[in-house]
Write a protein that holds these residues in place. Structure first.
Motif, PDB file in Angstrom:
ATOM      1  N   PRO A 411     -27.925  11.208   6.646  1.00 46.14           N
ATOM      2  CA  PRO A 411     -28.480  10.546   5.463  1.00 46.14           C
ATOM      3  C   PRO A 411     -27.600   9.372   5.048  1.00 46.14           C
ATOM      4  O   PRO A 411     -26.386   9.424   5.256  1.00 46.14           O
ATOM      5  CB  PRO A 411     -28.460  11.657   4.402  1.00 46.14           C
ATOM      6  CG  PRO A 411     -28.469  12.934   5.181  1.00 46.14           C
ATOM      7  CD  PRO A 411     -27.691  12.630   6.417  1.00 46.14           C
ATOM      8  N   PRO A 412     -28.148   8.307   4.507  1.00 46.10           N
ATOM      9  CA  PRO A 412     -29.567   8.134   4.145  1.00 46.10           C
ATOM     10  C   PRO A 412     -30.445   7.626   5.283  1.00 46.10           C
ATOM     11  O   PRO A 412     -31.648   7.470   5.099  1.00 46.10           O
ATOM     12  CB  PRO A 412     -29.488   7.100   3.022  1.00 46.10           C
ATOM     13  CG  PRO A 412     -28.293   6.266   3.391  1.00 46.10           C
ATOM     14  CD  PRO A 412     -27.303   7.211   4.003  1.00 46.10           C
ATOM     15  N   VAL A 413     -29.852   7.377   6.465  1.00 45.76           N
ATOM     16  CA  VAL A 413     -30.655   6.855   7.585  1.00 45.76           C
ATOM     17  C   VAL A 413     -31.587   7.924   8.135  1.00 45.76           C
ATOM     18  O   VAL A 413     -32.741   7.649   8.478  1.00 45.76           O
ATOM     19  CB  VAL A 413     -29.720   6.336   8.706  1.00 45.76           C
ATOM     20  CG1 VAL A 413     -30.535   5.852   9.908  1.00 45.76           C
ATOM     21  CG2 VAL A 413     -28.827   5.219   8.187  1.00 45.76           C
ATOM     22  N   VAL A 414     -31.116   9.158   8.213  1.00 49.04           N
ATOM     23  CA  VAL A 414     -31.871  10.235   8.856  1.00 49.04           C
ATOM     24  C   VAL A 414     -31.976  11.425   7.910  1.00 49.04           C
ATOM     25  O   VAL A 414     -30.982  11.819   7.285  1.00 49.04           O
ATOM     26  CB  VAL A 414     -31.178  10.669  10.173  1.00 49.04           C
ATOM     27  CG1 VAL A 414     -31.858  11.903  10.758  1.00 49.04           C
ATOM     28  CG2 VAL A 414     -31.172   9.521  11.178  1.00 49.04           C
ATOM     29  N   ASP A 415     -33.166  12.003   7.831  1.00 51.17           N
ATOM     30  CA  ASP A 415     -33.372  13.260   7.116  1.00 51.17           C
ATOM     31  C   ASP A 415     -33.069  14.374   8.111  1.00 51.17           C
ATOM     32  O   ASP A 415     -33.848  14.626   9.034  1.00 51.17           O
ATOM     33  CB  ASP A 415     -34.818  13.347   6.620  1.00 51.17           C
ATOM     34  CG  ASP A 415     -35.090  14.640   5.859  1.00 51.17           C
ATOM     35  OD1 ASP A 415     -34.201  15.525   5.818  1.00 51.17           O
ATOM     36  OD2 ASP A 415     -36.205  14.783   5.322  1.00 51.17           O
ATOM     37  N   THR A 416     -31.939  15.049   7.961  1.00 51.74           N
ATOM     38  CA  THR A 416     -31.513  16.020   8.964  1.00 51.74           C
ATOM     39  C   THR A 416     -32.421  17.241   9.040  1.00 51.74           C
ATOM     40  O   THR A 416     -32.454  17.932  10.059  1.00 51.74           O
ATOM     41  CB  THR A 416     -30.073  16.484   8.682  1.00 51.74           C
ATOM     42  OG1 THR A 416     -29.999  17.016   7.356  1.00 51.74           O
ATOM     43  CG2 THR A 416     -29.096  15.331   8.817  1.00 51.74           C
ATOM     44  N   ALA A 417     -33.172  17.527   7.975  1.00 47.71           N
ATOM     45  CA  ALA A 417     -34.078  18.679   7.993  1.00 47.71           C
ATOM     46  C   ALA A 417     -35.397  18.350   8.676  1.00 47.71           C
ATOM     47  O   ALA A 417     -36.023  19.222   9.290  1.00 47.71           O
ATOM     48  CB  ALA A 417     -34.331  19.159   6.570  1.00 47.71           C
ATOM     49  N   GLY A 474     -14.353  -2.126  -5.559  1.00 55.07           N
ATOM     50  CA  GLY A 474     -14.606  -3.517  -5.252  1.00 55.07           C
ATOM     51  C   GLY A 474     -15.247  -3.681  -3.903  1.00 55.07           C
ATOM     52  O   GLY A 474     -16.207  -3.025  -3.551  1.00 55.07           O
ATOM     53  N   LYS A 475     -14.703  -4.566  -3.091  1.00 58.58           N
ATOM     54  CA  LYS A 475     -15.285  -4.896  -1.798  1.00 58.58           C
ATOM     55  C   LYS A 475     -15.361  -3.685  -0.892  1.00 58.58           C
ATOM     56  O   LYS A 475     -16.275  -3.532  -0.098  1.00 58.58           O
ATOM     57  CB  LYS A 475     -14.456  -6.006  -1.141  1.00 58.58           C
ATOM     58  CG  LYS A 475     -15.050  -6.516   0.160  1.00 58.58           C
ATOM     59  CD  LYS A 475     -14.211  -7.641   0.708  1.00 58.58           C
ATOM     60  CE  LYS A 475     -14.803  -8.155   2.022  1.00 58.58           C
ATOM     61  NZ  LYS A 475     -13.995  -9.254   2.597  1.00 58.58           N
ATOM     62  N   GLY A 476     -14.360  -2.798  -0.993  1.00 51.56           N
ATOM     63  CA  GLY A 476     -14.352  -1.626  -0.128  1.00 51.56           C
ATOM     64  C   GLY A 476     -15.450  -0.642  -0.452  1.00 51.56           C
ATOM     65  O   GLY A 476     -15.822   0.169   0.372  1.00 51.56           O
ATOM     66  N   GLY A 477     -16.004  -0.687  -1.644  1.00 50.66           N
ATOM     67  CA  GLY A 477     -17.040   0.244  -2.025  1.00 50.66           C
ATOM     68  C   GLY A 477     -16.443   1.558  -2.499  1.00 50.66           C
ATOM     69  O   GLY A 477     -15.237   1.733  -2.544  1.00 50.66           O
ATOM     70  N   PRO A 478     -17.293   2.500  -2.895  1.00 52.10           N
ATOM     71  CA  PRO A 478     -16.807   3.785  -3.396  1.00 52.10           C
ATOM     72  C   PRO A 478     -16.150   4.597  -2.285  1.00 52.10           C
ATOM     73  O   PRO A 478     -16.392   4.385  -1.108  1.00 52.10           O
ATOM     74  CB  PRO A 478     -18.086   4.463  -3.896  1.00 52.10           C
ATOM     75  CG  PRO A 478     -19.179   3.847  -3.080  1.00 52.10           C
ATOM     76  CD  PRO A 478     -18.758   2.434  -2.848  1.00 52.10           C
ATOM     77  N   GLY A 482     -12.742  11.153   0.951  1.00 52.19           N
ATOM     78  CA  GLY A 482     -11.701  10.543   1.762  1.00 52.19           C
ATOM     79  C   GLY A 482     -12.173   9.401   2.626  1.00 52.19           C
ATOM     80  O   GLY A 482     -11.380   8.762   3.313  1.00 52.19           O
ATOM     81  N   SER A 483     -13.466   9.088   2.635  1.00 53.44           N
ATOM     82  CA  SER A 483     -14.003   8.017   3.470  1.00 53.44           C
ATOM     83  C   SER A 483     -14.651   6.954   2.602  1.00 53.44           C
ATOM     84  O   SER A 483     -15.229   7.264   1.560  1.00 53.44           O
ATOM     85  CB  SER A 483     -15.049   8.571   4.444  1.00 53.44           C
ATOM     86  OG  SER A 483     -14.505   9.581   5.255  1.00 53.44           O
ATOM     87  N   LEU A 484     -14.566   5.698   3.036  1.00 54.66           N
ATOM     88  CA  LEU A 484     -15.224   4.618   2.319  1.00 54.66           C
ATOM     89  C   LEU A 484     -16.728   4.861   2.283  1.00 54.66           C
ATOM     90  O   LEU A 484     -17.344   5.122   3.308  1.00 54.66           O
ATOM     91  CB  LEU A 484     -14.940   3.271   2.979  1.00 54.66           C
ATOM     92  CG  LEU A 484     -13.572   2.637   2.703  1.00 54.66           C
ATOM     93  CD1 LEU A 484     -13.396   1.392   3.559  1.00 54.66           C
ATOM     94  CD2 LEU A 484     -13.446   2.284   1.226  1.00 54.66           C
ATOM     95  N   GLY A 485     -17.326   4.778   1.107  1.00 52.60           N
ATOM     96  CA  GLY A 485     -18.756   5.003   0.954  1.00 52.60           C
ATOM     97  C   GLY A 485     -19.032   6.327   0.276  1.00 52.60           C
ATOM     98  O   GLY A 485     -18.147   6.985  -0.262  1.00 52.60           O
ATOM     99  N   SER A 486     -20.276   6.727   0.291  1.00 48.28           N
ATOM    100  CA  SER A 486     -20.686   7.989  -0.329  1.00 48.28           C
ATOM    101  C   SER A 486     -21.853   8.552   0.460  1.00 48.28           C
ATOM    102  O   SER A 486     -22.440   7.875   1.307  1.00 48.28           O
ATOM    103  CB  SER A 486     -21.103   7.754  -1.780  1.00 48.28           C
ATOM    104  OG  SER A 486     -22.247   6.914  -1.836  1.00 48.28           O
ATOM    105  N   ARG A 487     -22.178   9.806   0.167  1.00 48.15           N
ATOM    106  CA  ARG A 487     -23.288  10.429   0.888  1.00 48.15           C
ATOM    107  C   ARG A 487     -24.589   9.679   0.649  1.00 48.15           C
ATOM    108  O   ARG A 487     -25.385   9.477   1.574  1.00 48.15           O
ATOM    109  CB  ARG A 487     -23.426  11.884   0.454  1.00 48.15           C
ATOM    110  CG  ARG A 487     -24.668  12.546   1.045  1.00 48.15           C
ATOM    111  CD  ARG A 487     -24.676  14.032   0.879  1.00 48.15           C
ATOM    112  NE  ARG A 487     -25.924  14.603   1.387  1.00 48.15           N
ATOM    113  CZ  ARG A 487     -26.081  15.865   1.710  1.00 48.15           C
ATOM    114  NH1 ARG A 487     -25.076  16.704   1.577  1.00 48.15           N
ATOM    115  NH2 ARG A 487     -27.243  16.318   2.157  1.00 48.15           N
ATOM    116  N   LYS A 489     -25.074   6.476  -0.334  1.00 42.30           N
ATOM    117  CA  LYS A 489     -25.078   5.100   0.167  1.00 42.30           C
ATOM    118  C   LYS A 489     -24.680   5.011   1.637  1.00 42.30           C
ATOM    119  O   LYS A 489     -24.860   3.975   2.273  1.00 42.30           O
ATOM    120  CB  LYS A 489     -24.136   4.233  -0.671  1.00 42.30           C
ATOM    121  CG  LYS A 489     -24.576   4.082  -2.121  1.00 42.30           C
ATOM    122  CD  LYS A 489     -23.624   3.172  -2.886  1.00 42.30           C
ATOM    123  CE  LYS A 489     -24.066   2.983  -4.332  1.00 42.30           C
ATOM    124  NZ  LYS A 489     -23.141   2.110  -5.084  1.00 42.30           N
ATOM    125  N   GLY A 490     -24.121   6.095   2.163  1.00 45.83           N
ATOM    126  CA  GLY A 490     -23.665   6.090   3.557  1.00 45.83           C
ATOM    127  C   GLY A 490     -22.181   5.809   3.645  1.00 45.83           C
ATOM    128  O   GLY A 490     -21.629   5.041   2.844  1.00 45.83           O
TER     129      GLY A 490
END
Length: 503
Positions: A411-417, A474-478, A482-487, A489-490
């Motif tokens: 997610p958000p690209v693929v619906d795993t279910a 900022g530019k790096g995003g949320p 521990g990883s740049l981004g979020s569930r 937003k990816g």
């Protein structure tokens, strides 16, 4: 008044004793420099000639191999991955060590130790013993290292046939697996699945991550699992990481040495529409030993990463910052899900893969070779045959000098279910196409060097010490888990054209 410069003249017996002592020492020295030379000048000349010509022949062979390897760098890989040749080399080192020690003992005999005085005899015996022991121990230790390497090659590289590149790429399924200590199942169950799609000429790589909780996916057309599940893996509670266990329990791959992995390969081919060339399985319970063997890896820790879960007595956190992590810490950095999610974990796993590729040099492997061989031999198995080690080692060196792309089917690209397989296939094709060089770039890669440094090591850029805080940076995003981004937003490391910058 006595002359202070007066020195008593040595007797003829004393002078003769010194000559015998120097002769005995000289015989030991020339045996060290050129085995057999003592026998040639003072003993059995036939033995001396055999020893000397053997040494000269081995030296010329070594020089010839070195000169050829300057032009054909794959020669050393070819020679170093033939178990029968490694067996011959091991036997040769053992015989050579014993023979060289025997030549030292014979050189001591030729020095006529009984004609030396007691002090000289003790010195000659001590030096002879030290030299004989040193050369024998060194060569026997070399034989041990060769045997360790031979065992690693035979254990890891179990494949028999080489696969052709498919559409100009090798697609390698990398599976991180664990056995859960035999508590609920036997064998290894894939806990992490990534396809490394590698351009067969340039080494340009894209990592395609597959989530462990993917459901309702098809298998490769005509495969045993496709016949069992013609509408996809739609049984109750069936996830991608359960394919291996299902195949092992139901014995639908009678002719396969590893039914679980064969079924997993068919699943991955059905999901990605890629033809898998080979697979490699890493037992995660031994992964930390590999990281420790190469001296650890440096990672940018953006948030406190939990080590264990709160109920564990060892529960703690890896604190933020650019840190060199040991094997235990790296394993938890890659596997932690507490206060996180599967998809953030997949992003961190890709960062670990990138760090190992970029930061591990040939010099590191040579320095810690025994530990590396022991750890990898007990932890990794692959269907890559020994004949292909040279090819993939060369492609790995090329990959170090290039950006690594990623795509994760999450997610958000693929619906795993309820995944849209047409969309997944299109996303995979797009990612692979972006990582496939144009014809002129491929030609340039063939005709130029792989971009390595003077010592054969590609210098990877060091990560910057800028750990972001949770929330909008900022530019790096949320940053989440521990990883740049979020569930929602990816995570950047899960889909990027430059994995290093996302890590």
């Amino acid at each position: 008044m006595a002359d202070q410069n007066y020195r008593p003249q040595r007797t003829a017996a004393e002078r003769a004793s010194r000559v015998r002592f120097r002769r005995a020492m000289a015989l030991l020295l020339i045996t060290l420099l050129l085995p057999g030379s003592a026998q040639l000048v003072a003993g059995n000349r036939r033995v001396g000639r055999i020893a000397i010509w053997t040494v000269i022949g081995l030296a010329l062979t070594a020089v010839l191999v070195f000169l050829i390897s300057l032009v054909w760098q794959g020669l050393l890989f070819q020679l170093g991955t033939r178990p029968w040749l490694l067996g011959v080399l091991r036997l040769g080192l053992i015989v050579g060590g014993i023979a060289w020690a025997a030549l030292f003992v014979d050189a001591w005999r030729l020095g006529r130790p009984l004609e030396l005085d007691l002090k000289q005899r003790r010195i000659v015996v001590a030096i002879n013993g030290a030299l004989a022991f040193s050369v024998a121990a060194t060569m026997l230790f070399g034989a041990h290292l060769v045997n360790v390497h031979k065992g690693m090659v035979e254990t890891i590289f179990a494949g028999a046939e080489a696969a052709e590149a498919h559409n100009g790429r090798f697609n390698i399924l990398l599976a991180g697996a664990d056995s859960d200590g035999g508590k609920t199942r036997t064998g290894l169950r894939p806990d992490s699945l990534t396809v490394a799609s590698i351009d067969a000429i340039t080494g340009r790589t894209v990592l395609i991550g597959l989530p462990r909780n993917l459901q309702n996916f098809p298998f490769d057309d005509g495969s045993p699992m496709d016949k069992e599940f013609p509408r996809g893996f739609d049984c109750d509670g069936c996830y991608l990481n359960g394919v291996s266990t299902w195949a092992n329990d139901n014995k639908v791959y009678q002719d396969e040495k590893d039914p679980g992995m064969a079924a997993t390969v068919d699943a991955v081919e059905g999901i990605t529409d890629l033809q898998i060339s080979y697979y490699a399985i890493v037992d995660l319970n031994g992964f930390e030993e590999i990281v420790d063997a190469i001296g650890g890896v440096t990672l940018n820790v953006r948030q406190p990463i939990p080590v264990g879960i709160p109920s564990d007595d060892f529960y703690t956190h890896i604190e933020p910052g650019v840190k060199k992590l040991d094997g235990w810490e790296t394993l938890w950095y890659a596997r932690a899900r507490h206060d996180s999610d599967d998809y953030s974990r997949m992003a961190r796993q890709k960062c670990v893969l990138n760090a190992i590729l970029q930061q591990t040099s040939p010099a590191d492997v040579v320095r810690h070779y025994q530990d590396v061989a022991k750890a990898t031999g007990a932890t990794i198995t692959t269907s890559v045959p020994p004949s292909e080690i040279e090819l993939f080692s060369r492609l790995a060196l090329k990959a170090k000098s290039q950006k690594i792309s990623t795509l994760s089917l999450v997610p958000p690209v693929v619906d795993t279910a309820d995944p849209n397989m047409s969309k997944i296939h299109a996303e995979v094709r797009k990612a692979v196409k972006k990582a496939t060089p144009k014809k002129e770039e491929a030609f340039k890669s063939q005709s130029e060097s792989s971009g390595t440094g003077e010592d054969g090591e590609t210098k990877a850029p060091a990560p910057t010490n800028k750990p972001e805080a949770t929330g909008d940076s900022g530019k790096g995003g949320p940053v989440t888990g521990g990883s740049l981004g979020s569930r929602n937003k990816g995570y950047q490391a899960n889909e990027t054209d430059d994995l290093a910058s996302a890590c």
